[in-house]
Enzyme design. Structure first.
Site, mmCIF file in Angstrom:
data_model
loop_
_atom_site.group_PDB
_atom_site.id
_atom_site.type_symbol
_atom_site.label_atom_id
_atom_site.label_comp_id
_atom_site.label_asym_id
_atom_site.label_seq_id
_atom_site.Cartn_x
_atom_site.Cartn_y
_atom_site.Cartn_z
ATOM 1 N N LEU A 1 -3.690 -75.529 -24.897
ATOM 2 C CA LEU A 1 -4.340 -74.547 -24.036
ATOM 3 C C LEU A 1 -4.160 -75.034 -22.603
ATOM 4 O O LEU A 1 -4.145 -76.239 -22.353
ATOM 5 C CB LEU A 1 -5.841 -74.425 -24.355
ATOM 6 C CG LEU A 1 -6.233 -73.811 -25.703
ATOM 7 C CD1 LEU A 1 -7.758 -73.851 -25.866
ATOM 8 C CD2 LEU A 1 -5.728 -72.392 -25.836
ATOM 9 N N ASP A 2 -4.028 -74.109 -21.668
ATOM 10 C CA ASP A 2 -3.908 -74.492 -20.265
ATOM 11 C C ASP A 2 -5.161 -75.247 -19.826
ATOM 12 O O ASP A 2 -6.242 -75.092 -20.408
ATOM 13 C CB ASP A 2 -3.724 -73.258 -19.384
ATOM 14 C CG ASP A 2 -2.444 -72.511 -19.693
ATOM 15 O OD1 ASP A 2 -1.507 -73.140 -20.214
ATOM 16 O OD2 ASP A 2 -2.386 -71.300 -19.421
ATOM 17 N N LYS A 3 -5.023 -76.025 -18.763
ATOM 18 C CA LYS A 3 -6.123 -76.849 -18.258
ATOM 19 C C LYS A 3 -7.417 -76.051 -18.100
ATOM 20 O O LYS A 3 -8.488 -76.505 -18.499
ATOM 21 C CB LYS A 3 -5.723 -77.459 -16.915
ATOM 22 C CG LYS A 3 -6.834 -78.214 -16.215
ATOM 23 C CD LYS A 3 -6.395 -78.705 -14.841
ATOM 24 C CE LYS A 3 -7.546 -79.383 -14.109
ATOM 25 N NZ LYS A 3 -7.139 -79.844 -12.745
#
Length: 319
Positions: free
Chosen positions: A137-139
């Site tokens: 998942l993105d940051k």
């Protein structure tokens, strides 16, 4: 101490003409390209029982045997990072990732990542590629992720992802009034100019995103999004491409869109929301050891919930 594993697969016919190193990287995305290069050069990759050079071309249909050798990951330090573990057994961990937590160490983020936290939680994960992480998942995207605890579980979960047998649902708040759901199809690859971004273009990889309306507001919409493929930044890129940027997405959304007449409290909340309002709310998979169908759901985090509450409060006055 090292762990060895043999994986046998058939090279898809549509990979005709690809270099061996490219084909192996596409077939086994759980391994880094540098690791794959090392295995090929060490003779750990066989094509119809023959050792080939990384640059040799494939014709498609060959039997590919990958003999992996896993050494402990010593380059990343275990760190006592709080993890919101939703479920854990001998084979998998389900984590509800908070905003701001980088998943894997990289340039500018060599510590304080999910990998560092996982190695502190279970030191045996140092034997697995990417500490058992099979998807990212993105940051600043929150929500559910699965982590494998054994090589066998890791291999089976990656296979489920490749076969599109893992169900993933997200909630995304977009700055557009959406009438109805549909499917977005558009190949995604690196942006031709800004290499840190992704973009829709013919040279990218197949990407398919489904969405339906979850809740409507006068000028915004809460969407329930499901992924058929898993490209980098896929939801953010696809929704922006279709002129439905996610609220707070500074990379793909441009300047915050605030319609005229919006209450000041809501206007400020939209303009200052510090991340993309995107949450991985549901995760479903087949347990890699038992074969049982399992699913988990995580409610939206506090910051996104507070933002939605302001939208709901303001909606009648804006109508």
């Amino acid at each position: 101490m090292s762990l060895n594993q043999q994986i046998v697969s058939r090279v898809p016919l549509n990979m005709e003409g690809q270099r061996l190193d490219q084909a192996v990287a596409n077939l086994y995305p759980q391994y880094s390209r540098s690791q794959i290069q090392k295995w090929i050069k060490a003779g750990c990759v066989l094509v119809d029982d023959k050792i080939l050079k990384p640059k040799e071309r494939l014709i498609g249909g060959e039997e590919l045997t990958l003999n992996t050798v896993h050494e402990p990951q010593t380059e990343f330090e275990p760190e006592d990072i709080p993890l919101n573990i939703v479920y854990e057994d001998d084979d998998i961990i389900i984590i509800n990732k908070p905003a701001g937590l980088v998943v894997h160490p990289g340039a500018g983020n060599w510590s304080g990542t999910l990998v560092n936290g996982l190695l502190h939680h279970d030191r045996s994960l140092e034997m697995l590629p990417r500490a058992g992480i099979v998807h990212r998942l993105d940051k600043d995207t929150t929500g559910l992720m699965v982590v494998a605890k054994t090589l066998d579980a890791h291999s089976k979960l990656v296979e489920q992802l490749q076969e599109r047998d893992v169900s993933r649902e997200y909630l995304a708040l977009v700055a557009a009034p959406v009438v109805a759901g549909t499917t977005i199809e558009g190949n995604i690859g690196r942006h031709h100019i800004d290499r840190k971004r992704q973009a829709v273009h013919d040279g990218g990889k197949e990407a398919i995103t489904h969405y339906r309306v979850e809740e409507r507001f006068p000028h915004h919409t809460l969407l329930r999004v499901s992924l058929e493929t898993g490209r980098t930044h896929q939801i953010r890129v696809h929704l922006s491409w279709k002129h439905m940027p996610i609220v707070g997405d500074q990379t793909y959304g441009g300047r915050p869109r605030v319609p005229a007449g919006v209450r000041e409290e809501l206007r400020t909340a939209i303009q200052t929301f510090p991340r993309q309002a995107l949450h991985a709310t549901k995760l479903g998979l087949t347990h890699p050891a038992t074969g049982e169908a399992m699913a988990w759901e995580a409610p939206v985090p506090e910051d996104m919930g507070a933002l939605l509450a302001l939208f709901r409060e303001a909606a009648p006055r804006e109508s």
